[in-house]
Write a protein that holds these residues in place. Structure first.
Motif, PDB file in Angstrom:
ATOM      1  N   VAL A   3       7.957   7.523   1.326  1.00 28.10           N
ATOM      2  CA  VAL A   3       6.841   7.115   0.592  1.00 28.10           C
ATOM      3  C   VAL A   3       6.138   8.168  -0.140  1.00 28.10           C
ATOM      4  O   VAL A   3       5.754   8.188  -1.325  1.00 28.10           O
ATOM      5  N   ASP A  36       8.246   9.970  -2.749  1.00 27.82           N
ATOM      6  CA  ASP A  36       8.466   9.058  -3.895  1.00 27.82           C
ATOM      7  C   ASP A  36       7.092   9.257  -4.882  1.00 27.82           C
ATOM      8  O   ASP A  36       6.958   9.383  -5.989  1.00 27.82           O
ATOM      9  N   ILE A  37       5.899   9.135  -3.951  1.00 28.10           N
ATOM     10  CA  ILE A  37       4.813   9.216  -4.768  1.00 28.10           C
ATOM     11  C   ILE A  37       4.698  10.600  -5.355  1.00 28.10           C
ATOM     12  O   ILE A  37       4.194  10.841  -6.541  1.00 28.10           O
ATOM     13  N   ARG A  73       7.967   8.397  -8.450  1.00 23.23           N
ATOM     14  CA  ARG A  73       9.153   7.337  -8.420  1.00 23.23           C
ATOM     15  C   ARG A  73       8.237   6.012  -7.601  1.00 23.23           C
ATOM     16  O   ARG A  73       7.279   6.330  -6.970  1.00 23.23           O
ATOM     17  N   PRO A  74       8.948   4.943  -7.990  1.00 23.79           N
ATOM     18  CA  PRO A  74       8.528   3.592  -7.454  1.00 23.79           C
ATOM     19  C   PRO A  74       8.538   3.655  -5.685  1.00 23.79           C
ATOM     20  O   PRO A  74       9.501   4.028  -5.217  1.00 23.79           O
ATOM     21  N   ALA A  75       7.487   3.304  -4.986  1.00 26.29           N
ATOM     22  CA  ALA A  75       7.462   3.336  -3.634  1.00 26.29           C
ATOM     23  C   ALA A  75       7.207   1.950  -2.948  1.00 26.29           C
ATOM     24  O   ALA A  75       7.300   1.799  -1.556  1.00 26.29           O
ATOM     25  N   GLY A  76       7.464   0.889  -3.727  1.00 32.46           N
ATOM     26  CA  GLY A  76       7.169  -0.474  -3.266  1.00 32.46           C
ATOM     27  C   GLY A  76       8.082  -0.709  -2.140  1.00 32.46           C
ATOM     28  O   GLY A  76       7.763  -1.350  -0.990  1.00 32.46           O
ATOM     29  N   ALA A  77       9.316  -0.525  -2.517  1.00 32.74           N
ATOM     30  CA  ALA A  77      10.424  -0.999  -1.257  1.00 32.74           C
ATOM     31  C   ALA A  77      10.100  -0.276   0.151  1.00 32.74           C
ATOM     32  O   ALA A  77      10.205  -1.012   1.192  1.00 32.74           O
ATOM     33  N   VAL A 114       7.209   1.015   1.192  1.00 36.84           N
ATOM     34  CA  VAL A 114       6.043   0.356   1.864  1.00 36.84           C
ATOM     35  C   VAL A 114       6.289  -0.887   2.123  1.00 36.84           C
ATOM     36  O   VAL A 114       6.080  -1.104   3.612  1.00 36.84           O
ATOM     37  N   ALA A 115       7.184  -1.716   1.706  1.00 34.97           N
ATOM     38  CA  ALA A 115       7.271  -3.014   2.199  1.00 34.97           C
ATOM     39  C   ALA A 115       8.017  -3.149   3.502  1.00 34.97           C
ATOM     40  O   ALA A 115       7.769  -3.700   4.392  1.00 34.97           O
TER      41      ALA A 115
END
Length: 578
Positions: free
Chosen positions: A46, A49-50, A54-58, A60-61
């Motif tokens: 995470v 990615d931050i 880059r997106p970090a949603g996956a 984090v989920a």
């Protein structure tokens, strides 16, 4: 058995029946550990990615899912573990209680009741800690420590060396101290048992203490015992107090070292921020299980100390109901003598000889009395018939059979026995009567009460047979307690009835009623009656006079008045002869 005499293998019999539940707990613990070990890697992802935009949603989920999964697995594991621990305590208490009730009578003579109660109560409770924060926490901690160490080695071997160096000194001190906990804990439990004995002793005799104005003296005795238990507990606390700060200092030192060295390496570009955060999280997963494992080890030592005290009792041989010999089944009810003593001698363990070459017979269907001064050995004679103690010489026969060759259950099935103290169990009148006749109906119970002139107990309260008798029968008079004990013996319907001072607490009216009941019982039974009050036995078929553990005379009342100076003296003191 020394302080190190009980180890982990001794726990296995207590855990065996819960092996499938414990296996499930182990699986849940390992799954939870795995979920926890993945989380620092996800945190690093995470952060990376931050930092890279880059997106970090996956990630984090997935991190949240692992957190929730770990929490759910931990809750289920803890419930199963607590339930198992309660099951271990329950099983152990049942086993201990059953064992205690089967110990030979001399073991009770040699031990204090309060200490035995402490082993059933306080010591078994400590086993709960062994299960809930003992073995499985050690095992899970090993998995967590191993996984965290491997991950930290991959991230930065240098930081791992720094962390281990910081932890080593403090953990070494804590582990060394933990090894002494078991011995000190066992001593503390022993002192607690002594304190319980002192309290039990005082409460049992509280009326005598109050009447004698001895409350302060008894409170001082209990207080001294409590102070010794306190001192032993403080010694354990002092040692445990050393373990906690040593582990805390080691943990804090390791974190400070890692932050300092790790920050320098991030500044030098040898380590990313994500790697450092992940490393610190892994350090947390290393330190936390180490602390838990150390705490569990300490609790385990305490539990093993308690287990040793439990095992000491369970190792005592029990009185068997069966017969160890291979003799053929005895013929009962055929010999002309229901009971015979043949040159019997007896000495209590560690004491002098109480009976010396005692010989007499009790013909079937007769009524025989044992009389003599206090300390002559009369009550001991009945205890030997019941095989509460074994003779040191000679033979006792029931129906012509050596009682040592009769299974105890068979022997005692032939005997109805009323102790001198006439103990009454807390509970109801019905509870006490059903001890010897668990299948008896109300009509039979009422007949037994009427036989001993105790029917009024049923009619004077609405509860009838369900009236409470109080702790130790405190709600009954001394005479009522004694007659209740005799009613219990009559309900057993044994062919031989042994009565130890059956009328010692009765007034003249109830004594006469009880003498009539005993006479009625003698029509169907053989009676052996120990008596100080000769008026209750002067019509016996035979009177055996004991003095200093020896038979000095036998005969009827009239014969003994003429032939035995001791019996004539006893009778004269009770105004039975001029």
């Amino acid at each position: 058995m020394d302080a190190s005499g009980v180890g982990l293998p001794a726990l296995l019999p207590y855990l065996r029946r819960y092996r499938f539940t414990l296996a499930a707990v182990a699986v849940l613990s390992l799954a939870g550990a795995a979920a926890a070990l993945v989380q620092p890697l996800l945190v690093r992802t995470v952060l990376d990615d931050i930092s890279a935009g880059r997106p970090a949603g996956a990630a984090v989920a997935l991190l949240v899912a692992l957190l929730l999964t770990g929490a759910a697995l931990g809750g289920i594991r803890d419930f199963l573990l607590q339930r198992t621990a309660e099951g271990v305590v329950l099983t152990t208490r049942r086993r201990l209680a059953s064992h205690l009730l089967r110990l030979p009578i001399p073991e009770y003579d040699a031990r204090r009741t309060g200490d035995l109660l402490s082993r059933v109560g306080a010591d078994t409770t400590l086993l709960r800690a062994v299960v809930t924060s003992g073995l499985l926490e050690v095992v899970t901690g090993v998995v967590m420590v191993t996984g965290a160490t491997v991950a930290m080695a991959v991230l930065d071997p240098l930081l791992l060396g720094v962390a281990v160096a910081g932890l080593a000194v403090g953990m070494g001190v804590a582990i060394t101290a933990s090894r002494r906990v078991r011995g000190l804990s066992r001593e503390a439990q022993a002192r607690l048992g002594e304190m319980t004995s002192a309290v039990e002793r005082s409460i049992t005799a509280v009326r005598t203490i109050r009447a004698g104005g001895a409350e302060d003296r008894e409170a001082e005795i209990v207080g001294r015992s409590a102070a010794e238990a306190y001192a032993a507990g403080v010694r354990v606390a002092r040692l445990e107090a050393l373990i906690g700060p040593a582990a805390t200092a080691a943990t804090q030192g390791a974190f400070l070292l890692v932050l300092g060295v790790g920050g320098a390496r991030v500044a030098a570009g040898a380590l990313t921020v994500g790697d450092l955060v992940a490393f610190i999280l892994f350090l947390f997963f290393l330190v936390l299980p180490l602390g838990q494992a150390l705490h569990a080890y300490t609790r385990l030592q305490t539990g093993l100390g308690a287990l040793q005290r439990i095992e000491e009792v369970l190792a005592l041989p029990v009185e068997t109901a069966g017969d160890a010999t291979t003799a053929p089944a005895p013929a009962l009810g055929r010999d002309p003598d229901a009971l015979a003593f043949e040159h019997v001698t007896f000495a209590y363990p560690g004491g002098g000889e109480v009976l010396h070459d005692v010989s007499f017979t009790v013909p079937r269907g007769s009524r025989v009395a044992l009389v003599g001064p206090s300390g002559a050995g009369k009550s001991t004679t009945l205890a030997l018939v019941e095989r509460f103690y074994e003779t040191t010489g000679g033979t006792i026969r029931v129906d012509g059979n050596d009682i040592r060759e009769l299974p105890r259950r068979v022997l005692r099935g032939r005997l109805g026995y009323v102790e001198q103290e006439a103990p009454v169990l807390a509970g109801t009148l019905r509870d006490n009567l059903l001890i010897t006749a668990p299948d008896a109906d109300d009509a039979r119970l009422l007949r037994a009460l009427d036989e001993v002139n105790l029917g009024v107990l049923v009619t004077r309260t609405p509860e009838g047979l369900d009236v409470q008798v109080g702790e130790g029968g405190v709600l009954l008079s001394g005479g009522e307690r004694q007659r209740l004990a005799i009613a219990r013996a009559l309900l057993a319907d044994a062919p031989i009835l042994l009565l130890d001072e059956p009328t010692s607490n009765l007034d003249a009216r109830n004594e006469a009623a009880l003498r009539e009941a005993i006479a009625n019982a003698a029509v169907r039974r053989t009676l052996v009656v120990v008596a100080h009050r000769l008026s209750t036995v002067i019509d016996s078929d035979r009177i055996v006079v004991l003095e200093a553990g020896r038979v000095v005379a036998q005969g009827t009342h009239g014969e003994l008045v003429e032939s035995s100076p001791l019996y004539r003296e006893l009778a004269a003191h009770q105004l039975l002869v001029p």
